[in-house]
Design a protein around this motif. Sequence first.
Motif, PDB file in Angstrom:
ATOM      1  N   GLY A   1       0.803  -1.217   0.000  1.00 29.91           N
ATOM      2  CA  GLY A   1       0.000   0.000   0.000  1.00 29.91           C
ATOM      3  C   GLY A   1       0.838   1.270   0.000  1.00 29.91           C
ATOM      4  O   GLY A   1       0.305   2.363   0.188  1.00 29.91           O
ATOM      5  N   ASP A   2       2.147   1.145  -0.203  1.00 30.06           N
ATOM      6  CA  ASP A   2       2.996   2.338  -0.323  1.00 30.06           C
ATOM      7  C   ASP A   2       2.738   2.957  -1.699  1.00 30.06           C
ATOM      8  O   ASP A   2       2.809   2.249  -2.715  1.00 30.06           O
ATOM      9  CB  ASP A   2       4.476   1.970  -0.245  1.00 30.06           C
ATOM     10  N   VAL A   3       2.489   4.253  -1.741  1.00 31.06           N
ATOM     11  CA  VAL A   3       2.124   4.862  -3.029  1.00 31.06           C
ATOM     12  C   VAL A   3       2.770   6.249  -3.172  1.00 31.06           C
ATOM     13  O   VAL A   3       2.883   6.990  -2.202  1.00 31.06           O
ATOM     14  CB  VAL A   3       0.584   4.939  -3.169  1.00 31.06           C
ATOM     15  N   TRP A   4       3.219   6.555  -4.381  1.00 32.93           N
ATOM     16  CA  TRP A   4       3.835   7.855  -4.664  1.00 32.93           C
ATOM     17  C   TRP A   4       2.762   8.902  -4.911  1.00 32.93           C
ATOM     18  O   TRP A   4       1.792   8.641  -5.641  1.00 32.93           O
ATOM     19  CB  TRP A   4       4.712   7.765  -5.915  1.00 32.93           C
TER      20      TRP A   4
ATOM     21  N   ALA B   1      -0.820   1.612  12.425  1.00 30.24           N
ATOM     22  CA  ALA B   1      -0.893   0.197  12.012  1.00 30.24           C
ATOM     23  C   ALA B   1      -2.126  -0.118  11.179  1.00 30.24           C
ATOM     24  O   ALA B   1      -2.414  -1.277  10.912  1.00 30.24           O
ATOM     25  CB  ALA B   1      -0.797  -0.751  13.213  1.00 30.24           C
ATOM     26  N   SER B   2      -2.865   0.918  10.747  1.00 26.31           N
ATOM     27  CA  SER B   2      -3.933   0.663   9.767  1.00 26.31           C
ATOM     28  C   SER B   2      -3.267   0.457   8.404  1.00 26.31           C
ATOM     29  O   SER B   2      -2.057   0.615   8.270  1.00 26.31           O
ATOM     30  CB  SER B   2      -4.915   1.836   9.729  1.00 26.31           C
ATOM     31  N   LYS B   3      -4.049   0.096   7.384  1.00 22.30           N
ATOM     32  CA  LYS B   3      -3.445  -0.268   6.094  1.00 22.30           C
ATOM     33  C   LYS B   3      -3.896   0.660   4.972  1.00 22.30           C
ATOM     34  O   LYS B   3      -5.098   0.924   4.819  1.00 22.30           O
ATOM     35  CB  LYS B   3      -3.844  -1.709   5.731  1.00 22.30           C
ATOM     36  N   ASN B   4      -2.947   1.101   4.178  1.00 24.78           N
ATOM     37  CA  ASN B   4      -3.285   1.858   2.971  1.00 24.78           C
ATOM     38  C   ASN B   4      -3.913   0.912   1.953  1.00 24.78           C
ATOM     39  O   ASN B   4      -3.563  -0.269   1.907  1.00 24.78           O
ATOM     40  CB  ASN B   4      -2.027   2.466   2.346  1.00 24.78           C
ATOM     41  N   PRO B   5      -4.805   1.445   1.102  1.00 18.98           N
ATOM     42  CA  PRO B   5      -5.372   0.581   0.058  1.00 18.98           C
ATOM     43  C   PRO B   5      -4.296   0.159  -0.943  1.00 18.98           C
ATOM     44  O   PRO B   5      -3.321   0.882  -1.159  1.00 18.98           O
ATOM     45  CB  PRO B   5      -6.418   1.475  -0.617  1.00 18.98           C
ATOM     46  N   THR B   6      -4.479  -1.032  -1.533  1.00 19.06           N
ATOM     47  CA  THR B   6      -3.509  -1.513  -2.521  1.00 19.06           C
ATOM     48  C   THR B   6      -4.105  -1.517  -3.932  1.00 19.06           C
ATOM     49  O   THR B   6      -3.470  -1.977  -4.869  1.00 19.06           O
ATOM     50  CB  THR B   6      -3.060  -2.946  -2.182  1.00 19.06           C
TER      51      THR B   6
ATOM     52  N   GLY C   1      -6.819  13.823  -1.178  1.00 24.90           N
ATOM     53  CA  GLY C   1      -7.012  14.940  -0.258  1.00 24.90           C
ATOM     54  C   GLY C   1      -5.737  15.233   0.509  1.00 24.90           C
ATOM     55  O   GLY C   1      -4.636  14.966   0.032  1.00 24.90           O
ATOM     56  N   ASP C   2      -5.871  15.778   1.726  1.00 27.22           N
ATOM     57  CA  ASP C   2      -4.696  16.143   2.530  1.00 27.22           C
ATOM     58  C   ASP C   2      -4.176  14.918   3.288  1.00 27.22           C
ATOM     59  O   ASP C   2      -4.962  14.125   3.805  1.00 27.22           O
ATOM     60  CB  ASP C   2      -5.057  17.228   3.545  1.00 27.22           C
ATOM     61  N   ILE C   3      -2.872  14.798   3.361  1.00 28.08           N
ATOM     62  CA  ILE C   3      -2.249  13.675   4.079  1.00 28.08           C
ATOM     63  C   ILE C   3      -1.287  14.240   5.120  1.00 28.08           C
ATOM     64  O   ILE C   3      -0.408  15.038   4.784  1.00 28.08           O
ATOM     65  CB  ILE C   3      -1.468  12.763   3.109  1.00 28.08           C
ATOM     66  N   THR C   4      -1.459  13.824   6.369  1.00 24.94           N
ATOM     67  CA  THR C   4      -0.559  14.277   7.429  1.00 24.94           C
ATOM     68  C   THR C   4       0.217  13.082   7.977  1.00 24.94           C
ATOM     69  O   THR C   4      -0.364  12.027   8.230  1.00 24.94           O
ATOM     70  CB  THR C   4      -1.358  14.966   8.555  1.00 24.94           C
ATOM     71  N   GLY C   5       1.512  13.286   8.128  1.00 24.97           N
ATOM     72  CA  GLY C   5       2.358  12.213   8.650  1.00 24.97           C
ATOM     73  C   GLY C   5       3.766  12.721   8.894  1.00 24.97           C
ATOM     74  O   GLY C   5       4.042  13.909   8.761  1.00 24.97           O
ATOM     75  N   VAL C   6       4.658  11.808   9.237  1.00 26.95           N
ATOM     76  CA  VAL C   6       6.035  12.193   9.533  1.00 26.95           C
ATOM     77  C   VAL C   6       6.945  11.814   8.370  1.00 26.95           C
ATOM     78  O   VAL C   6       6.716  10.816   7.688  1.00 26.95           O
ATOM     79  CB  VAL C   6       6.545  11.529  10.826  1.00 26.95           C
ATOM     80  N   VAL C   7       7.984  12.626   8.160  1.00 30.68           N
ATOM     81  CA  VAL C   7       8.939  12.344   7.084  1.00 30.68           C
ATOM     82  C   VAL C   7       9.971  11.356   7.614  1.00 30.68           C
ATOM     83  O   VAL C   7      10.528  11.544   8.701  1.00 30.68           O
ATOM     84  CB  VAL C   7       9.627  13.638   6.610  1.00 30.68           C
TER      85      VAL C   7
ATOM     86  N   HIS D   1      -4.277   5.503   7.726  1.00 29.92           N
ATOM     87  CA  HIS D   1      -4.261   5.123   6.307  1.00 29.92           C
ATOM     88  C   HIS D   1      -4.921   6.184   5.425  1.00 29.92           C
ATOM     89  O   HIS D   1      -5.811   6.908   5.869  1.00 29.92           O
ATOM     90  CB  HIS D   1      -4.945   3.773   6.118  1.00 29.92           C
ATOM     91  N   ILE D   2      -4.473   6.231   4.202  1.00 30.30           N
ATOM     92  CA  ILE D   2      -5.044   7.156   3.233  1.00 30.30           C
ATOM     93  C   ILE D   2      -6.220   6.478   2.533  1.00 30.30           C
ATOM     94  O   ILE D   2      -6.323   5.251   2.510  1.00 30.30           O
ATOM     95  CB  ILE D   2      -3.985   7.618   2.206  1.00 30.30           C
TER      96      ILE D   2
END
Length: 601
Positions: A196-199, A235-240, A249-255, A269-270
Amino acid sequence: MKTFGALFAVISGATALSIAEINGNRFISPYNGQTVTNVEGLVTAVSSAGFYLRSTKADRDAATSEGLYVYGSNAAKTVTVGDIITVSGKVSEYRSNVDYLYLTELTSPQNITIVSSGAKVKPLVIGKDTYSPPTSKFSSLDEGGLFGVPNNVSRISVANPKLQPKKYGLDFWESIVGELVTIKEAYGVGRPNQYGDVWVRGNWKVTGKNKQGGLTMTDGDANPETIIIGTPLDASKNPTDTKMGDYYGDITGVVSYAFGFYRVLPLTHITPERNSSAAHPPVSFTSKGSCKGITVADYNAENLAPTSTHLPQVVDQIINMLKTPDLLFLQEVQDNSGSKNDGVVSANVTLTTLVDSLFETSGVQYAFAEVEPENLKDGGQPGGNIRVAYLYRPDVVELYKPNQGGSNDANEVLPGPLLKYNPGRIDPANAAWVDSRKPLVAMWRAVKGGKKPFFTVNVHFTSKGGSTSLHGDARPPVNLGVDQRTMQAEVTADFIAQILEEDKKAYVIAAGDFNEFVQVQPLQTFAKKSGLTELDEVAKISMNERYTYLFDMNSEALDHMYVSKGIGKSVKYEHMNLNTWQNYDDQVSDHDPSVARFDLC
Ligand SMILES: *[C@@H]1O[C@H](CO)[C@@H](O)[C@H](O)[C@H]1NC(C)=O
Ligand SMILES: *[C@@H]1O[C@H](CO)[C@@H](O)[C@H](O)[C@H]1NC(C)=O
Ligand SMILES: *[C@@H]1O[C@H](CO)[C@@H](O)[C@H](O)[C@H]1NC(C)=O
Ligand SMILES: *[C@@H]1O[C@H](CO)[C@@H](O)[C@H](O)[C@H]1NC(C)=O
């Protein structure tokens, strides 16, 4: 942050280092390996593995990140977002693979003191509270450009250059590593991997935007303004199952940095809020059935075997999307037993299955032309014996003076020009072709009105597999196989140049999976030595729509057609983004086909 700095400087004592000092203005911390005490920061995010701190004493240097990852699951249980704490620990540079960059961490955290709680935590809005990510260059160490040859001339971990976040993409992301950020109005530019990692790109300035919403790689620009959204902190999952152009939309997280790339780990998750359409229109033109308009398509159909579950979908695309072109350059046709490593090399069942299936569905009769490789000598999936092959409509085009070549027969240009073998492979014993597909040359004539024959060269150059990531340590990144591809380009181009020496107005079409970008050494060499021109140029395809493949953040062109001067006039050409626009499960191949129409009278 600056207010916190003034407020708490006194409490934390004069000897404690600031987070900016720990990070320093280079990739590697000047305090790497050292124990630091009473580091003060605001807790901006917490995961089960650790937590993220922001400095309470920001400096005025954009190159020094005010964020820091504190690694430790027990420590993470003792803090809450909004706490201002002091912590001691060891400054460590971590990477899980020697080809990656290091992430600066504070490990073995001890003596956590909560100074206060309940402070407001505001993410930095990228492009507003930070610089905008640079849009073209990745690193000051990329001598000769990102794809400069030679590769791997220096390493970031060794040279440890001073960060220039306004100029270089890697420097930009490093300068905010550990920080809590918001990406405003994020669009997917890639397709997620199995995790579920996405650019994505945000609402900052981008270059290379294509009509689908992805970013196309162009000369000198491989889109450092994009970032991967990685594993959510909760620990939730991004869609694949999302795709290029979907809106998150807006995404908040750490670099952070992991697995070869800078990334933003979202708090949760997004979810796509609006989805792009993967529906691509069929090619807008069809064959004229005579030399006045011969349609030619190129397609890497990805390990096509008789029993491939995607074979019916390839058939459907050829009929309904490519509109049954007169001549198809195929790559990755496997032998009759597919990937089974059993000594079978013939692909007559694979190609007959394809031809029969095309006939059953459309009533259009195709024939095929190929030269069998030697068992296990042409690379690709072990046992698959992938090869290039032609499908053609014998009612429209026919081989001109056919003379089937064998695996080891080196084709030659004879006076005329004519071919010694038709079809035949180029110099199969040449060291350039070790573990790789040999180009297949053929000579054709349009059945109706075709006074002048034309030549085709179907290529599948050696792969880039095993290259290091664009965010990796080696600079310029390792472009695996680049030297072999240059050799392959030279051998292929020499053959084509011989045809054009015999007849400088000869019609030549070279197409296939070159496994390389036009701006990089192998294809620069190919164009120069062969005298051919890339069809995107001839047909004036808009720069941002020149792509056939989706890899990491880039919509990019690995597949190309090159043509001789005689056949540039009134050409039509379309890249059919049937697969790059799809989600992972719905793509038929990992490459897009392209279709052209030429006046070959
Ligand atoms: C943690 O605190 C104890 C007691 O004050 C002290 O002895 C120790 O040196 C501290 N450790 C670090 C890493 O600061
Ligand atoms: C890059 O060069 C280094 C030497 O500086 C070498 O150890 C490493 O194996 C090379 N990496 C690749 C992927 O070729
Ligand atoms: C977008 O597509 C996904 C599947 O990828 C689906 O789960 C979701 O409901 C769609 N969202 C919208 C807003 O249409
Ligand atoms: C494939 O070739 C073999 C050997 O020449 C032949 O026996 C077989 O009938 C062929 N199969 C098809 C489908 O053409």
